[in-house]
Design a protein around this motif. Structure first.
Motif, short mmCIF file in Angstrom:
data_model
loop_
_atom_site.label_atom_id
_atom_site.label_comp_id
_atom_site.label_asym_id
_atom_site.label_seq_id
_atom_site.Cartn_x
_atom_site.Cartn_y
_atom_site.Cartn_z
N THR A 1 0.84 -1.19 0.00
CA THR A 1 0.00 0.00 0.00
C THR A 1 0.88 1.24 0.00
O THR A 1 2.08 1.17 0.24
N PHE A 2 0.27 2.38 -0.24
CA PHE A 2 1.03 3.61 -0.33
C PHE A 2 1.73 3.96 0.98
O PHE A 2 2.78 4.60 0.98
N ARG A 3 1.13 3.57 2.09
CA ARG A 3 1.77 3.92 3.37
C ARG A 3 3.07 3.14 3.60
O ARG A 3 3.85 3.49 4.48
N ASP A 4 3.30 2.11 2.79
CA ASP A 4 4.54 1.33 2.91
C ASP A 4 5.61 1.80 1.94
O ASP A 4 6.73 1.29 1.95
N VAL A 5 5.28 2.76 1.09
CA VAL A 5 6.24 3.23 0.09
C VAL A 5 7.19 4.24 0.74
O VAL A 5 6.76 5.22 1.35
#
Length: 859
Positions: A579-583
């Motif tokens: 997910t974007f929060r892991d990028v």
């Protein structure tokens, strides 16, 4: 063995004999120590201190010939490896006419290098000592060394000097690279040596160009040749010529110092900011820092500009040429930085270069493998016991750093170039000491990294390799670049619609074949990244060096289709999705899934150059992030993209978000890489949110006014349209809007103060179309990504290229506000006469000037 090798060994044979004679004459070899029996230093107990085992080799010659010949062989570590097996990591030897304790043990080396002058002092062969002089920073000890080292080290680490070096490197590199021509080999080390010497000469003594610099450089070349010469100071010998060259350089530098002193005295510039190292040393009140001492040391400090930095740069390019994956990641990182700076119109600063994480890992790994400094020599002033070993008084100690850096005990696959090993590894350990250590740690280590970073940035952002551009021989000084094998990196490159792929930089896999990560590979794991399965590298045609209009680029056409696939619509997704929060920052070979909310072109307002395509993306967890496609890749993906479409993306790069005018909260941007693969997910069952807004009110916009910060969204009700009240059924003239390029609204949120809203260009026409469709009855408006600014003393909001317009029932936020408005009609009918009737103090010229300067920067 060929003739040249035979002559080389013969030269060293004569060299060590003469060293031995000179050592005898000068008493360099401590007779009392050499007469001692090893047993005097070996404990009778197995657990006690012991004298290192080893061999002193042949009489007089010792083991010098084998030590030197191994260094010129295909296995430079063979001398050390053989003795480590026989005697351990610390052993005795006899090299360069001196009894020596050699250490390949990291902890022993650290202990010796951190010792003070009561235990160990610097030691160099007689030739080096004669050339450096007794007052050299390499040889002096005690308070004078600490004072000199501290003053120089502080200046070399200062931000003003680093800023100067960035400017100088850019200037000198541009001048050099402009002269590169097709089919003319470029000696990389010569180029880097020339640039580094100019930079260092200016930093040390403010000599930048002209005959003075050329004369200094010519004499320095003569001086440096003597460091590895025979220790014979007779007319006609290399040592004699080198000593004479240094005298001339010292005289030249003393003249520069004298001129500085006179200027300072006449102009009373005691408080002036130091421009170079000489200025720093002259301002010191210590009487020990004489003009002659300063001049001599300025010459000695030029050696890194001739040797260490150029070798570091050359080997970095060599290792990158052998590792296409590492070269790709480094190029992507530097191109992202270049695009960001072009987007914001900012210059590159020294901390920008040093903050590039993967570039710094490449330089660190080059320092480990290349070993710019292979070892450090010291002389024991007394018997010293370290880790159970006794180092006798008077013996030389060689901390052989190369063996430590290539030791399996400390590094997995030590002979493999693997920058990713430094992702989790700490550099501040005894097993990594590329610049020495202790009180004599190289004061210019930060500058070496900075210069290497700048050189690599210019190389990979200005040129792109499409065939192996390097010719590498055993002598790294013969490492060459063939410019015809490279091409200019053009920010306006595009992908042609047809044609055959030519000159690919890596084996290319047609993207109509599935290429998805297995999910078990870690991003940055060299062993798991296989360049032969990378998906289409879409570098567009560009102008070849030396011949205008000749393309050597890679054209994606009929044979290699664009890096977009729709064949897997609705199918289960293979591989690990994040997910974007892991990028975070860095390359990813995994997968992200998202809805494309909106996209727009990003232009550089100063150069009028299209930088790329920016996007707002939202994932299934309602995380919003900004996306970016560089200009050269727009045509590859744009024809397959549509607003509100759903996609999955494999292989991308997490780059730093621009510091101003951000349109999403994360400080990282999803950037499409050269091997990114985009898949349609139109038939997917994944439920992606339609949109997400970041709505601000009057007070938040007022606080952020003129700050060039994040861009937020506004929702409220319309009070005036181009000065007309809604009850009059305002009419909008499309021709007038096209001429003025704007629509001016007065808007209000609930009972907050009235403010002005300027809709420009695309946003103006979007409002016109929607307002016209409502037959002039629309009352509620939502506009995204607005820039707050004060015009004529009134808070105003201006649309940007990323802005979108919604009216009344278009989205849930406008519907909710419309419902509130219907229940509070008194607010809608209330008029703030001061705001509505207040004359516009800002002229149209001011408004257009603001629009031109600010609107494009947000893109």
């Amino acid at each position: 063995m060929d003739i040249s090798s035979s002559l080389l060994l013969l030269s060293f044979f004569l060299f060590v004999i003469i060293i031995f004679i000179f050592n005898k004459i000068n008493g360099l070899r401590t007779s009392s120590v050499s007469k001692k029996k090893p047993t005097e230093h070996v404990s009778t107990h197995s657990y006690g201190p012991r004298f290192p085992q080893g061999s002193l080799g042949w009489p007089i010659l010792g083991e010098t010939i084998e030590f030197v010949s191994s260094a010129y062989s295909d296995h430079p570590e063979s001398f050390m490896d053989k003795r480590r097996v026989m005697y351990g990591r610390v052993f005795k030897s006899h090299i360069f006419g001196t009894a020596t304790i050699v250490s390949t043990d990291a902890e022993v080396n650290k202990a010796v290098l951190q010792s003070d002058s009561t235990a160990f002092v610097p030691f160099y062969p007689k030739t080096v000592r004669d050339l450096m002089g007794k007052s050299s920073i390499l040889l002096i000890n005690g308070s004078l060394h600490r004072r000199f080292h501290g003053l120089v080290g502080s200046f070399l680490k200062s931000p003003p000097l680093k800023a100067q070096i960035v400017r100088d490197m850019h200037k000198f590199l541009s001048e050099s690279m402009d002269l590169w021509s097709e089919d003319q080999p470029v000696l990389l080390q010569d180029v880097s040596k020339n640039v580094a010497f100019k930079v260092l000469a200016k930093a040390l003594i403010s000599v930048e160009k002209g005959e003075e610099l050329e004369e200094l450089k010519e004499e320095f070349e003569q001086f440096i040749r003597g460091l590895m010469s025979l220790p014979i100071n007779l007319p006609g010998t290399q040592l004699h010529r080198s000593l004479q060259a240094k005298k001339k350089m010292v005289k030249q530098v003393e003249k520069i110092i004298g001129d500085k002193v006179r200027r300072e005295k006449n102009k009373e510039e005691d408080g002036a900011v130091a421009k170079d190292v000489v200025d720093v040393l002259l301002k010191d009140s210590s009487e020990n820092l004489t003009h002659n001492l300063i001049a001599n040391n300025m010459i000695d400090m030029m050696i890194p500009g001739h040797d260490s930095v150029p070798v570091l740069i050359t080997l970095a390019v060599k290792f990158l040429s052998d590792s296409p994956t590492a070269l790709h990641f480094l190029t992507e990182e530097n191109m992202e930085l270049k695009s960001l700076k072009e987007l914001t119109g900012e210059q590159l600063y020294w901390n920008d270069y040093l903050s590039l994480p993967f570039t710094q890992k490449v330089i660190t790994e080059t320092l480990r493998m290349g070993n710019v400094i292979i070892g450090v020599m010291r002389k024991a002033m007394k018997d010293v016991e370290i880790k159970g070993y006794v180092i006798p008084k008077g013996w030389c100690f060689l901390a052989y750093l190369r063996s430590v850096h290539l030791d399996k005990l400390h590094y997995d696959s030590p002979y493999k170039f693997n920058p990713w090993r430094w992702q989790e590894r700490d550099m501040n350990t005894s097993s990594f000491s590329p610049f020495g250590g202790g009180q004599r740690l190289c004061p210019g280590l930060d500058l070496a990294r900075l210069e290497a970073s700048i050189f690599l940035h210019h190389l990979v952002t200005r040129f792109r390799s499409h065939t192996p551009p390097l010719i590498f021989t055993k002598s790294y000084s013969l490492l060459t670049i063939i410019p015809s094998a490279m091409m200019l990196s053009d920010v306006s490159e595009s992908v042609k619609a047809s044609g055959e792929a030519t000159v690919p930089s890596v084996p290319v896999k047609p993207v109509n074949q599935t290429s998805v990560s297995s999910g078990d590979e870690k991003a940055g794991d060299v062993s798991s990244v296989k360049s032969e399965v990378l998906s289409a590298a879409s570098s567009g045609p560009s102008k070849s060096i030396g011949k205008a209009g000749v393309s050597v680029g890679l054209n994606i056409g009929a044979k290699y289709k664009a890096s977009v696939s729709s064949r897997d619509k609705g199918k289960a997704i293979v591989g690990k999705a994040i997910t974007f929060r892991d990028v975070t920052f860095g390359p990813y070979d995994g997968e992200i899934r998202f809805r494309l909310i909106h996209f727009w072109e990003a232009w550089n307002v100063q150069t009028k150059v299209l930088i790329g395509l920016e996007m707002i993306l939202i994932d299934e967890e309602e995380n919003v992030i900004q996306g970016f496609i560089p200009n050269g890749r727009i045509e590859t993906y744009l024809r397959h993209m549509k607003a509100v479409g759903t996609y999955r993306l494999n292989n991308f790069f997490g780059s730093k978000s621009k510091p101003i005018y951000r349109v999403a909260e994360p400080d990282v941007t999803v950037s499409f890489s050269w091997n990114s693969v985009l898949y349609n997910l139109e038939d997917s069952s994944i439920n992606f949110p339609e949109d997400r807004f970041r709505i601000h009110g009057y007070r938040e916009f007022e606080a952020a006014s003129d700050q060039r910060g994040d861009l937020y969204d506004y929702v409220g009700h319309i009070k005036l349209v181009n000065g007309q009240v809604l009850s009059d059924g305002p009419l909008l003239d499309e021709t007038e809007i096209a001429a003025s390029r704007r629509v001016e609204l007065h808007v209000q949120t609930h009972d907050d103060p009235v403010l002005k809203l300027y809709l420009w260009d695309k946003a103006a026409f979007q409002f016109y179309e929607k307002f016209k469709a409502s037959v002039g009855t629309a009352r509620v408006i939502l506009v995204t990504t607005l820039n707050p600014k004060r015009f004529g003393g009134v808070l105003s909001l201006s649309s940007m290229a990323s802005s979108r317009v919604f009216l009344d029932s278009n989205v849930q936020e406008t519907r909710s506000y419309l419902s509130w408005l219907d229940s509070n009609l008194d607010v809608a009918n209330r008029v703030n006469a001061e705001v509505v009737t207040k004359p516009e103090l800002a002229t149209l010229g001011d408004l257009f000037s603001y629009m031109i300067q600010a609107a494009a920067k947000v893109l």
